[in-house]
Scaffold this motif. Structure first.
Motif, mmCIF file in Angstrom:
data_model
loop_
_atom_site.group_PDB
_atom_site.id
_atom_site.type_symbol
_atom_site.label_atom_id
_atom_site.label_comp_id
_atom_site.label_asym_id
_atom_site.label_seq_id
_atom_site.Cartn_x
_atom_site.Cartn_y
_atom_site.Cartn_z
ATOM 1 N N HIS A 455 81.753 43.623 52.713
ATOM 2 C CA HIS A 455 82.580 44.791 52.995
ATOM 3 C C HIS A 455 83.938 44.328 53.515
ATOM 4 O O HIS A 455 84.052 43.267 54.145
ATOM 5 C CB HIS A 455 81.915 45.692 54.049
ATOM 6 N N LEU A 456 84.974 45.124 53.252
ATOM 7 C CA LEU A 456 86.286 44.811 53.797
ATOM 8 C C LEU A 456 86.255 44.957 55.316
ATOM 9 O O LEU A 456 85.765 45.952 55.851
ATOM 10 C CB LEU A 456 87.340 45.737 53.199
ATOM 11 N N GLN A 457 86.782 43.954 56.012
ATOM 12 C CA GLN A 457 86.832 43.978 57.470
ATOM 13 C C GLN A 457 88.177 44.528 57.924
ATOM 14 O O GLN A 457 89.232 44.043 57.508
ATOM 15 C CB GLN A 457 86.624 42.561 58.016
ATOM 16 N N HIS A 458 88.141 45.556 58.742
ATOM 17 C CA HIS A 458 89.377 46.135 59.255
ATOM 18 C C HIS A 458 90.020 45.180 60.251
ATOM 19 O O HIS A 458 89.362 44.569 61.093
ATOM 20 C CB HIS A 458 89.099 47.468 59.944
ATOM 21 N N VAL A 459 91.350 45.019 60.143
ATOM 22 C CA VAL A 459 92.126 44.257 61.125
ATOM 23 C C VAL A 459 93.246 45.149 61.631
ATOM 24 O O VAL A 459 93.752 46.015 60.909
ATOM 25 C CB VAL A 459 92.695 42.957 60.509
ATOM 26 N N ASP A 460 93.635 44.940 62.875
ATOM 27 C CA ASP A 460 94.616 45.831 63.495
ATOM 28 C C ASP A 460 96.040 45.563 63.014
ATOM 29 O O ASP A 460 96.829 46.487 62.867
ATOM 30 C CB ASP A 460 94.546 45.702 65.022
ATOM 31 N N LEU A 461 96.373 44.295 62.798
ATOM 32 C CA LEU A 461 97.710 43.967 62.305
ATOM 33 C C LEU A 461 97.723 44.047 60.786
ATOM 34 O O LEU A 461 96.881 43.442 60.121
ATOM 35 C CB LEU A 461 98.117 42.564 62.758
ATOM 36 N N ASP A 462 98.694 44.749 60.245
ATOM 37 C CA ASP A 462 98.755 44.888 58.799
ATOM 38 C C ASP A 462 100.060 44.314 58.251
ATOM 39 O O ASP A 462 100.889 43.768 58.989
ATOM 40 C CB ASP A 462 98.599 46.356 58.388
ATOM 41 N N LYS A 463 100.235 44.449 56.950
ATOM 42 C CA LYS A 463 101.416 43.899 56.275
ATOM 43 C C LYS A 463 102.704 44.483 56.844
ATOM 44 O O LYS A 463 103.694 43.765 57.028
ATOM 45 C CB LYS A 463 101.301 44.183 54.777
ATOM 46 N N THR A 464 102.694 45.772 57.143
ATOM 47 C CA THR A 464 103.901 46.411 57.659
ATOM 48 C C THR A 464 104.327 45.801 58.988
ATOM 49 O O THR A 464 105.520 45.526 59.211
ATOM 50 C CB THR A 464 103.666 47.925 57.816
ATOM 51 N N ALA A 465 103.355 45.566 59.872
ATOM 52 C CA ALA A 465 103.676 44.976 61.178
ATOM 53 C C ALA A 465 104.223 43.565 61.023
ATOM 54 O O ALA A 465 105.188 43.175 61.701
ATOM 55 C CB ALA A 465 102.431 44.973 62.057
ATOM 56 N N ARG A 466 103.636 42.786 60.137
ATOM 57 C CA ARG A 466 104.086 41.403 59.946
ATOM 58 C C ARG A 466 105.474 41.378 59.318
ATOM 59 O O ARG A 466 106.306 40.529 59.651
ATOM 60 C CB ARG A 466 103.079 40.656 59.078
ATOM 61 N N ALA A 467 105.735 42.294 58.373
ATOM 62 C CA ALA A 467 107.052 42.355 57.745
ATOM 63 C C ALA A 467 108.114 42.777 58.751
ATOM 64 O O ALA A 467 109.239 42.246 58.769
ATOM 65 C CB ALA A 467 107.013 43.324 56.567
ATOM 66 N N ARG A 468 107.785 43.733 59.619
ATOM 67 C CA ARG A 468 108.747 44.202 60.621
ATOM 68 C C ARG A 468 109.091 43.073 61.592
ATOM 69 O O ARG A 468 110.248 42.921 62.004
ATOM 70 C CB ARG A 468 108.172 45.404 61.356
ATOM 71 N N GLN A 469 108.083 42.274 61.945
ATOM 72 C CA GLN A 469 108.332 41.147 62.847
ATOM 73 C C GLN A 469 109.321 40.157 62.234
ATOM 74 O O GLN A 469 110.167 39.587 62.926
ATOM 75 C CB GLN A 469 107.012 40.429 63.159
ATOM 76 N N LYS A 470 109.222 39.961 60.910
ATOM 77 C CA LYS A 470 110.082 39.000 60.222
ATOM 78 C C LYS A 470 111.371 39.644 59.713
ATOM 79 O O LYS A 470 112.227 38.948 59.150
ATOM 80 C CB LYS A 470 109.321 38.383 59.047
ATOM 81 N N ALA A 471 111.503 40.954 59.883
ATOM 82 C CA ALA A 471 112.693 41.690 59.437
ATOM 83 C C ALA A 471 112.981 41.431 57.966
ATOM 84 O O ALA A 471 114.120 41.143 57.568
ATOM 85 C CB ALA A 471 113.902 41.328 60.302
ATOM 86 N N GLN A 472 111.922 41.516 57.137
ATOM 87 C CA GLN A 472 112.111 41.311 55.700
ATOM 88 C C GLN A 472 111.079 42.117 54.923
ATOM 89 O O GLN A 472 110.054 42.538 55.467
ATOM 90 C CB GLN A 472 111.990 39.827 55.335
#
Length: 650
Positions: A455-472
């Protein structure tokens, strides 16, 4: 059991007898003779129905009645419906469907020709499709010079092969397609033949057949209501049903995504769903389960073409009114609550590949399971089957007319039954993703256990959060083109400049990846497909990490580039076609590969003896024979930065 000239099931076959025309498929080597045989069946079969068991009759009584009916002079010619003409040689989808839906198959051969490899393949196919009965019609028996002995020899040959592949009920019967009357009882070439005619043998076809109505109830939901179905008008204040989410892939195109149907409200806060009954029967008041979403309800009314009815039966188009209401998407399966359909997204299957274009593991195809649409990938070819010898063969791809046991994976869960339990919901068709042309037929054996355990495991950090951190804005820049076109050079320039601008990147280069992740792969078409599949999955993970990913691979096939694109969200895949004439690429030849390929020292080299399919609509095309790498890199960067980056001003 079986014997020359006739065959019937033993007393253990207690399956109910059928009361309808026998569906018969006919095939053979000589088309004119097959046409004559079909005409014979249409004109010499009568209106007699197959014997029908009395309620509560013992199996022995059913067997005795059928056995008496099969004796020459006693058998009544049944009503026959010709479901299809099987063309000699390679099967097609229409031929396989004719086999799948038939109660009996008649294969025509000549006495001198006998049981050919092509006929063996058809016998094997009908065994896999679980066709109940087989007749080998032997023509030109008088021409062989030893009619009776030849007939018995063919009967023994058929019996031996039928036993090996699992066809239990079979017969070898003489016919004469060269005579105008050709009633094989009176005009059989062998005076020693004492069995029933072909038409008479078909009269015992009720034995060993389980009808669709004997199987669990399955209704395939349609978005449109059946013609002239009379459903009550909506009551004032009735509550519209909410649409459950059908598990789907966000990357699947809208053309392949089932759309919710418009619910038809009915009195008493009920909603109606329309569909066709694929198997079984259902009465008003029964509990149902809608698959693959798994929601349950109760049937409060059944409406057919002529209005309300108490029961829904196989083949009927009906509305079901439900309480509580369910608004169901097109293609959903409504099952009986006591025996619901199964749901899975990974299966072991049997695949009959029909087209000249090979099937490769890892390549994405469209699939239709009943009315459900999905994206399908063959994850493993377990073995290919030689239908004549039944030998299991290793295979890394399937060519036309191949039969194989394969594991497959879908991009979404689908409702199904194993084919052996319910053919109506146990088959699927493999389709071309662009044209929807049929490529192969599949039968579902069972769901793979890992499909239920993973089953897919839910994680709290997603692609949007990681992209926002890198400003890209994370994306994949997919460089494709011939060897020597300049893909790696341009990609390297792009990454250097993005790095200087403060962007987080990673470059996946074809040669570098083959030293590690893909070191086990060669350069056959099958290995090239798997090479790009793995790269696509790695690139997807890197995009999820918020990176700008650059890939420099020849990636010669459009289908694999589209597969990589479909793994990502809209706008996250930029295809850059580094175009160059073959002559220029050969002149550059920095690694000496073209010279080796021209000398025959390097097989499967793209552009020489392996094809390259240029992109039809890339986001960017660069003619590297006209533009230097620095200028080409700047065009790519401009394309990337044309979209606002998270955390930056616009």
């Amino acid at each position: 059991m079986s014997r020359t000239g006739t065959a019937m099931a033993g007393p253990s076959g207690s399956i109910p007898l059928i009361d309808r025309p026998l569906r018969v498929a006919v095939g053979g080597m000589r088309e004119p003779a097959v046409a004559t045989l079909v005409e014979y069946l249409r004109t010499r079969t009568g209106n007699a129905r197959p014997p029908v068991a009395s309620p509560g009759a013992a199996p022995e009584h059913e067997f005795r009645a059928a056995a008496e009916a099969s004796m020459p002079g006693n058998a009544r010619a049944p009503r026959v419906e010709i479901t299809g003409i099987l063309r000699h040689g390679a099967p097609d989808l229409a031929g396989l469907d004719a086999l799948r839906t038939a109660d009996a198959v008649v294969l025509l051969t000549d006495a001198d020709t006998g049981l050919t490899p092509a006929l063996c393949q058809q016998v094997y196919l009908l065994a896999q499709l679980r066709v109940p009965r087989l007749a080998l019609a032997v023509d030109r028996l008088g021409d062989s010079g030893f009619a009776e002995g030849r007939l018995h020899a063919l009967a023994r040959e058929l019996a031996d092969f039928a036993e090996r592949v699992g066809v239990r009920v079979h017969a070898t019967i003489p016919v004469d397609t060269d005579r105008s009357g050709h009633d094989s009882t009176s005009a059989a070439p062998s005076p020693g033949y004492t069995g029933p005619s072909l038409a008479e043998w078909l009269g015992t076809g009720a034995l060993e057949h389980q009808t669709e109505e004997d199987r669990p109830f399955r209704l395939v939901v349609h978005a449109q209501a059946p013609a002239r179905a009379q459903v009550p008008e909506p009551a004032a204040g009735s509550v519209a049903a909410r649409t459950p989410d059908l598990p789907s892939s966000p990357q699947t195109s809208a053309r392949h995504t089932p759309q919710p149907q418009t619910a038809i409200a009915a009195p008493g806060d009920r909603a109606a769903c329309a569909g066709t009954v694929a198997s079984g029967r259902l009465c008003s008041g029964a509990r149902i389960r809608a698959q693959p979403m798994g929601r349950e309800s109760r049937v409060t009314g059944i409406f057919g073409r002529n209005g309300p009815q108490q029961e829904a039966r196989t083949g009927e188009n009906v509305h079901l009114t439900l309480d509580p209401p369910l608004q169901l998407p097109d293609g959903a399966i409504v099952s009986s609550g006591e025996a619901p359909a199964l749901v899975a997204d990974q299966f072991e299957t049997r695949i009959f590949w029909l087209t000249d274009e090979p099937l490769f593991p890892g390549r994405r195809y469209a699939a239709r399971i009943g009315a459900q649409r999905a994206e399908l990938t063959v994850t493993d070819i377990k073995y290919q089957v030689n239908p004549e010898t039944l030998e299991r063969l290793a295979a890394d791809q399937l060519s036309a007319d191949s039969i194989a046991v394969c594991n497959i994976s879908l991009d979404r869960p689908a409702a199904f039954d194993p084919y052996t339990e319910n053919p109506a919901t146990g088959r699927f068709v493999i389709l071309d993703r662009e044209t929807d042309d049929p490529l192969g037929l599949g039968l579902l054996n069972f769901a793979l256990r890992r499909a239920q355990n993973i089953h897919l495991q839910h994680v709290d950090l997603d692609k949007t959060a990681r992209a926002r951190q890198k400003a890209q804005r994370p994306c994949v820049i997919w460089f494709t083109g011939l060897s020597g076109s300049g893909k790696s050079t341009i990609a390297n320039h792009v990454e250097q400049r993005l790095h200087l601008l403060g962007y987080h990147t990673y470059l996946l280069d074809g040669d570098n990846v083959r030293h590690g992740l893909n070191r086990d792969l060669g350069f056959t078409e099958a290995d090239r497909v798997e090479n790009i599949r793995r790269i696509g999955e790695v690139a997807k993970l890197m995009v999820d990490a918020g990176l700008i990913v650059l890939t420099a691979f020849i990636s010669p096939f459009r289908s694999e580039r589209r597969m990589a694109r479909d793994l990502l969200a809209e706008g996250e895949f930029l295809e850059v076609f580094v175009d160059v004439p073959l002559a220029v690429a050969e002149e550059r030849d920095p690694k000496g590969l073209y010279r080796k390929a021209r000398r025959g020292e390097l097989a499967n080299f793209t552009g020489i003896d392996s094809p390259y399919e240029p992109p039809e609509a890339p986001e960017l095309r660069i003619d590297s024979s006209q533009v230097d790498p620095g200028a080409a890199a700047q065009r790519v960067i401009d394309q990337i930065l044309a979209h606002p980056q998270p955390g930056t001003s616009t």
